[in-house]
Motif scaffolding. Sequence first.
Motif, PDB file in Angstrom:
ATOM      1  N   GLU A 180       0.829  -1.206   0.000  1.00 17.87           N
ATOM      2  CA  GLU A 180       0.000   0.000   0.000  1.00 17.87           C
ATOM      3  C   GLU A 180       0.866   1.260   0.000  1.00 17.87           C
ATOM      4  O   GLU A 180       0.651   2.187  -0.793  1.00 17.87           O
ATOM      5  CB  GLU A 180      -0.907   0.010   1.230  1.00 17.87           C
ATOM      6  CG  GLU A 180      -1.799   1.242   1.323  1.00 17.87           C
ATOM      7  CD  GLU A 180      -2.690   1.228   2.572  1.00 17.87           C
ATOM      8  OE1 GLU A 180      -3.146   2.314   2.974  1.00 17.87           O
ATOM      9  OE2 GLU A 180      -2.916   0.138   3.131  1.00 17.87           O
ATOM     10  N   GLY A 181       1.860   1.285   0.873  1.00 22.14           N
ATOM     11  CA  GLY A 181       2.728   2.449   0.948  1.00 22.14           C
ATOM     12  C   GLY A 181       3.530   2.664  -0.317  1.00 22.14           C
ATOM     13  O   GLY A 181       3.672   3.795  -0.809  1.00 22.14           O
ATOM     14  N   ALA A 195       4.669   5.598  -5.431  1.00 27.30           N
ATOM     15  CA  ALA A 195       4.826   5.543  -6.884  1.00 27.30           C
ATOM     16  C   ALA A 195       3.785   6.390  -7.601  1.00 27.30           C
ATOM     17  O   ALA A 195       4.089   7.045  -8.607  1.00 27.30           O
ATOM     18  CB  ALA A 195       4.750   4.101  -7.360  1.00 27.30           C
ATOM     19  N   LYS A 196       2.581   6.393  -7.086  1.00 21.53           N
ATOM     20  CA  LYS A 196       1.511   7.175  -7.711  1.00 21.53           C
ATOM     21  C   LYS A 196       1.882   8.651  -7.789  1.00 21.53           C
ATOM     22  O   LYS A 196       1.523   9.356  -8.736  1.00 21.53           O
ATOM     23  CB  LYS A 196       0.212   7.005  -6.912  1.00 21.53           C
ATOM     24  CG  LYS A 196      -0.970   7.782  -7.481  1.00 21.53           C
ATOM     25  CD  LYS A 196      -2.218   7.583  -6.645  1.00 21.53           C
ATOM     26  CE  LYS A 196      -3.384   8.407  -7.181  1.00 21.53           C
ATOM     27  NZ  LYS A 196      -4.596   8.251  -6.340  1.00 21.53           N
ATOM     28  N   ASN A 215       7.079  -4.537 -10.039  1.00 26.28           N
ATOM     29  CA  ASN A 215       6.106  -4.786 -11.119  1.00 26.28           C
ATOM     30  C   ASN A 215       4.679  -4.571 -10.631  1.00 26.28           C
ATOM     31  O   ASN A 215       3.851  -3.982 -11.344  1.00 26.28           O
ATOM     32  CB  ASN A 215       6.267  -6.217 -11.653  1.00 26.28           C
ATOM     33  CG  ASN A 215       7.534  -6.388 -12.467  1.00 26.28           C
ATOM     34  OD1 ASN A 215       8.074  -5.426 -13.010  1.00 26.28           O
ATOM     35  ND2 ASN A 215       8.034  -7.611 -12.556  1.00 26.28           N
ATOM     36  N   GLU A 216       4.399  -5.034  -9.426  1.00 23.34           N
ATOM     37  CA  GLU A 216       3.048  -4.883  -8.884  1.00 23.34           C
ATOM     38  C   GLU A 216       2.749  -3.414  -8.584  1.00 23.34           C
ATOM     39  O   GLU A 216       1.640  -2.930  -8.826  1.00 23.34           O
ATOM     40  CB  GLU A 216       2.921  -5.721  -7.602  1.00 23.34           C
ATOM     41  CG  GLU A 216       1.496  -5.922  -7.133  1.00 23.34           C
ATOM     42  CD  GLU A 216       1.386  -6.943  -6.014  1.00 23.34           C
ATOM     43  OE1 GLU A 216       0.260  -7.144  -5.517  1.00 23.34           O
ATOM     44  OE2 GLU A 216       2.422  -7.531  -5.631  1.00 23.34           O
ATOM     45  N   VAL A 217       3.732  -2.707  -8.064  1.00 19.49           N
ATOM     46  CA  VAL A 217       3.556  -1.300  -7.716  1.00 19.49           C
ATOM     47  C   VAL A 217       3.315  -0.446  -8.954  1.00 19.49           C
ATOM     48  O   VAL A 217       2.494   0.471  -8.948  1.00 19.49           O
ATOM     49  CB  VAL A 217       4.789  -0.782  -6.938  1.00 19.49           C
ATOM     50  CG1 VAL A 217       4.771   0.740  -6.823  1.00 19.49           C
ATOM     51  CG2 VAL A 217       4.834  -1.404  -5.544  1.00 19.49           C
ATOM     52  N   PRO A 227       9.723   2.704  -6.826  1.00 19.19           N
ATOM     53  CA  PRO A 227       9.630   1.726  -5.741  1.00 19.19           C
ATOM     54  C   PRO A 227      10.994   1.489  -5.089  1.00 19.19           C
ATOM     55  O   PRO A 227      12.002   1.339  -5.783  1.00 19.19           O
ATOM     56  CB  PRO A 227       9.135   0.455  -6.437  1.00 19.19           C
ATOM     57  CG  PRO A 227       8.484   0.927  -7.691  1.00 19.19           C
ATOM     58  CD  PRO A 227       9.246   2.143  -8.106  1.00 19.19           C
ATOM     59  N   THR A 228      11.022   1.476  -3.771  1.00 21.99           N
ATOM     60  CA  THR A 228      12.273   1.179  -3.062  1.00 21.99           C
ATOM     61  C   THR A 228      12.483  -0.323  -2.938  1.00 21.99           C
ATOM     62  O   THR A 228      13.599  -0.778  -2.705  1.00 21.99           O
ATOM     63  CB  THR A 228      12.270   1.795  -1.651  1.00 21.99           C
ATOM     64  OG1 THR A 228      11.091   1.389  -0.974  1.00 21.99           O
ATOM     65  CG2 THR A 228      12.303   3.303  -1.739  1.00 21.99           C
ATOM     66  N   ARG A 229      11.411  -1.092  -3.088  1.00 22.75           N
ATOM     67  CA  ARG A 229      11.490  -2.555  -3.012  1.00 22.75           C
ATOM     68  C   ARG A 229      11.427  -3.167  -4.406  1.00 22.75           C
ATOM     69  O   ARG A 229      10.392  -3.125  -5.081  1.00 22.75           O
ATOM     70  CB  ARG A 229      10.350  -3.113  -2.155  1.00 22.75           C
ATOM     71  CG  ARG A 229      10.528  -2.932  -0.670  1.00 22.75           C
ATOM     72  CD  ARG A 229       9.362  -3.533   0.106  1.00 22.75           C
ATOM     73  NE  ARG A 229       9.175  -4.958  -0.185  1.00 22.75           N
ATOM     74  CZ  ARG A 229       8.222  -5.709   0.363  1.00 22.75           C
ATOM     75  NH1 ARG A 229       7.378  -5.167   1.221  1.00 22.75           N
ATOM     76  NH2 ARG A 229       8.112  -6.980   0.059  1.00 22.75           N
TER      77      ARG A 229
END
Length: 397
Positions: free
Chosen positions: A308-309, A314-315, A327-329, A320-322
């Motif tokens: 969620e975070g 990203a939005k 891909n999911e983010v 993404p830091t992970r």
Amino acid sequence: MLIAPAAWADTIQIWVRSGMGDSFKETVKAFNAGHKDKVELTEVPQPDLVQKYATAIAGGQAPDALSMDLIYTPSFAASGQLEDLTDWAHSLPYFKSLSPSHVRLGTYKDHIYGLPLSVETSIFAWNKDLYKKAGLDPDKAPTTWDEITANAEKIRALGKDTYGFYFSGGGCGGCMIFTFAPLVWGAGADILSEDGKKATLDTPQMRKAVEYYRNMVKKDLVPAGAESDNGPNFLSIQSGKIGQQSLGAFAIGTLITQNPELNFGVTLIPSVDGKPSSFAGGDNFVVTKGTKKIDTVKGFLEYVYSLEGQKIMAKYGSLPTRGDLANEVLAGLDPRMKVGVDAIAVARTPYTLQFNDLINSANGPWAAFTHAAIFGDEDAAFSDAEAQMQQIIDDAQ
């Protein structure tokens, strides 16, 4: 038995530098809406943050945690002002998927004092419409600097105020570490030794990297204004008159939202030897030594690292830091954002306790070197800047 859950909730103080955009603010807002613990966020003007934080620490008034430009993490860690997060960091099941350059800059003497919060990388962009007008394949990303130069020549041949390449070369150390340093690394050169104790500007590999930029300037493939631009025109590709440019990945979102008419592609910054590179920028999350709310701070950072975070970050423009969630983010976002994420794996950041004096400062040796080597006396630039850089390093020992 009296139960008062609200009384058990903590409020943690976190500072963030200005100019980061809305990604962290929106993540804090979402955390506060869904948790009993709260974050009180204070935005500090970017030029003042480091000094204000140091002053607050000295006066016992520091926030519980801070979003800090990753380049400053080693110096604050070395001064003993940050909490050691080593054991907790290694306990995170996704620790090895966190941005490696951020973790490296957050590490001092094998202990971890900072973890990635916002990730920025540098990428290469090209104007597809100008490629097409110049007879180039608009969907074919250049893979070498020889190809970039050849493409720049064809784009410049379109005439008038259309140019093949751009960079902010007017003594902007921060600009050139983002855009030019990846070419330096791709040429097998470096600015500093691995331990940050030796300046390494005067090498044949560095000269080879410089020659690509110098050659494009000589051939009039770069607008004359680049020589004096210290940052205001960093996004000159927005004009539609620049064929190619190395940029921060943040520019992808900026171009999409502010210049929807611009038809552009992005790729990893090509190198001399075929291995692309990138600069890793952004912020590390650090915790002030001695805070009594460290468990709450850790809980908040774990929220930032949750799916969620990460989606909220990203939005609003942060990569993404992970890596394991990337891909999911990014699902549903512009596919060009993925290039910025791909760059994380090859991105680097010089490790030094004197980053600002050596590289970021407009009056520092890196800014002076890139300007002089590309636009001025090439031979003197290498030895002069290396000596100046080494003096700063030695004086700090």
